[in-house]
Write a protein that holds these residues in place. Structure first.
Motif, PDB file in Angstrom:
ATOM      1  N   LEU A  65     -41.698 -36.870  -4.410  1.00 38.08           N
ATOM      2  CA  LEU A  65     -40.255 -37.029  -4.181  1.00 38.08           C
ATOM      3  C   LEU A  65     -39.736 -38.267  -4.917  1.00 38.08           C
ATOM      4  N   ARG A  66     -40.451 -39.351  -4.827  1.00 39.86           N
ATOM      5  CA  ARG A  66     -40.037 -40.601  -5.472  1.00 39.86           C
ATOM      6  C   ARG A  66     -40.020 -40.443  -6.993  1.00 39.86           C
TER       7      ARG A  66
ATOM      8  N   TYR B 245     -34.112 -36.986   0.078  1.00 44.07           N
ATOM      9  CA  TYR B 245     -34.132 -36.581  -1.326  1.00 44.07           C
ATOM     10  C   TYR B 245     -33.549 -35.189  -1.583  1.00 44.07           C
ATOM     11  N   LEU B 246     -33.583 -34.313  -0.589  1.00 47.91           N
ATOM     12  CA  LEU B 246     -33.190 -32.917  -0.779  1.00 47.91           C
ATOM     13  C   LEU B 246     -31.963 -32.591   0.076  1.00 47.91           C
ATOM     14  N   ALA B 247     -30.917 -32.085  -0.573  1.00 49.19           N
ATOM     15  CA  ALA B 247     -29.661 -31.860   0.133  1.00 49.19           C
ATOM     16  C   ALA B 247     -29.675 -30.589   0.973  1.00 49.19           C
TER      17      ALA B 247
ATOM     18  N   VAL C  69     -42.761 -35.307   6.359  1.00 51.24           N
ATOM     19  CA  VAL C  69     -41.643 -34.376   6.169  1.00 51.24           C
ATOM     20  C   VAL C  69     -40.291 -35.041   6.441  1.00 51.24           C
ATOM     21  N   GLU C  70     -40.274 -36.081   7.281  1.00 53.62           N
ATOM     22  CA  GLU C  70     -38.983 -36.727   7.583  1.00 53.62           C
ATOM     23  C   GLU C  70     -38.339 -37.343   6.340  1.00 53.62           C
TER      24      GLU C  70
ATOM     25  N   VAL D 142     -35.514 -32.918  -8.848  1.00 58.58           N
ATOM     26  CA  VAL D 142     -34.829 -32.775 -10.143  1.00 58.58           C
ATOM     27  C   VAL D 142     -33.739 -31.713 -10.042  1.00 58.58           C
ATOM     28  N   PHE D 143     -34.044 -30.596  -9.378  1.00 64.98           N
ATOM     29  CA  PHE D 143     -33.049 -29.534  -9.230  1.00 64.98           C
ATOM     30  C   PHE D 143     -31.823 -30.022  -8.473  1.00 64.98           C
ATOM     31  N   PHE D 144     -32.036 -30.645  -7.318  1.00 61.73           N
ATOM     32  CA  PHE D 144     -30.888 -31.073  -6.506  1.00 61.73           C
ATOM     33  C   PHE D 144     -30.080 -32.172  -7.193  1.00 61.73           C
TER      34      PHE D 144
END
Length: 337
Positions: A69-70, A181-183, A175-176, A147-149
């Motif tokens: 994610l980072r 990072y993801l909308a 998971v928290e 990258v997509f979001f």
């Protein structure tokens, strides 16, 4: 897997995410046969195997569980070269995703994107055409998702909260962090890596769209893709295929040249024009096969040497240390922990 075609800037960004100094680069480059100096050169290209190994090394070096994610947060459109410029100047998200679908091989040659659409939804499936460890697959999936979001938010002007992501890996302990990072929404342990987007969102006009920039980037991407496809007909590619059709390590440079109806000197010149040499091609194949035997079998070191047609075990051990900077025994201990 063995053709150098992945830009080195992705690996440098991994180094930056890990906050490595130049003296630390050998840890990131372990088992890749790359030097720190090579990595720092802008025009250095990596093979798929090298890129995957660097990702694996990066995961081991990182102190953060959410490494994928980072890393995705660091991959802004500019890091993707002409393809990123093409996507960010596209008329809408649909056209940007079509740009990624067409030209992703110019950036990450072992990844591909397929698009399936209906009147209401667009489904994007992401595939990795390489053998990946579960940890690397998870990290790459997370990186692609971020990258997509990020790209979608840039184009539609807001977070794409209505998108739904399906991950193949199990729900991770961290998971928290996903919500940071993801909308959109997401699920785990799915059969495919997929993102589902309402078609209405795909047609929202891009306020930053620029027709001239889009056309220029498209020309550049098409040229790069054509160059990449032409590598399949390169002498390096043909020599690799020829070597693999013979018992490993037995095809001589003279015999290879004779197959092309040319002299050994001419073959050497052709390979030099492609940035390599006969011994480098041969060593790369032998190194990959030796690595595979050590990773995936209990075959003795002496037996591996014999399989690779080394009649002197000491010569094999010296060659292996030249390839990986460690002995075969040390390598097996490190990769089978």
């Amino acid at each position: 897997m063995d053709t150098p075609n992945i830009p080195s800037n992705y690996s440098r960004l991994i180094g930056r995410e890990l906050e490595l100094q130049v003296r630390d680069l050998p840890k990131l480059l372990k088992f890749t046969q790359l030097s720190g100096e090579q990595l720092m050169q802008e025009d250095t290209l990596l093979t798929s195997r090298q890129q995957i190994q660097i990702l694996e090394n990066g995961l081991q070096l990182s102190e953060h569980e959410a490494f994928g994610l980072r890393l995705g947060k660091r991959l802004t459109p500019s890091t993707h070269g002409a393809m990123g410029f093409l996507a960010s100047s596209s008329p809408n998200l649909l056209m940007a995703l079509k740009a990624f679908q067409a030209f992703l091989p110019t950036r990450i040659s072992f990844a591909r994107l397929t698009l399936d659409s209906s009147a209401s939804w667009l489904e994007c499936h992401i595939y990795f055409d390489a053998e990946l460890s579960p940890e690397v697959h998870r990290a790459l999936s997370e990186t692609c998702a971020v990258v997509f979001f990020e790209c979608a938010e840039f184009i539609i002007g807001r977070p794409l909260t209505e998108a739904h992501l399906s991950f193949m890996h199990k729900q991770p302990a961290y998971v928290e962090h996903y919500a940071d990072y993801l909308a959109g929404s997401y699920e785990f342990s799915a059969p495919h890596l997929r993102v589902k987007i309402p078609m209405a969102a795909c047609h929202i006009p891009n306020a930053s769209a620029n027709h001239d920039s889009y056309a220029l980037a498209m020309q550049q991407c098409e040229k790069m893709l054509a160059q990449l496809n032409s590598q399949k007909h390169s002498f390096t590619y043909q020599v690799q295929k020829m070597m693999l059709s013979h018992p490993l390590g037995t095809l001589s440079e003279e015999d290879a040249a004779a197959t092309f109806f040319m002299s050994k000197r001419t073959l050497a010149r052709r390979l030099e024009q492609e940035g390599t040499a006969y011994r480098q091609v041969r060593d790369r194949i032998l190194a990959q096969q030796a690595s595979s035997y050590l990773r995936n079998s209990d075959i003795s070191i002496d037996a591996i040497a014999a399989l690779l047609n080394y009649h002197d075990n000491a010569n094999f051990r010296r060659a292996f240390k030249r390839w990986f900077q460690v002995s075969p025994n040390e390598y097996r201990q490190q990769v089978t922990k």
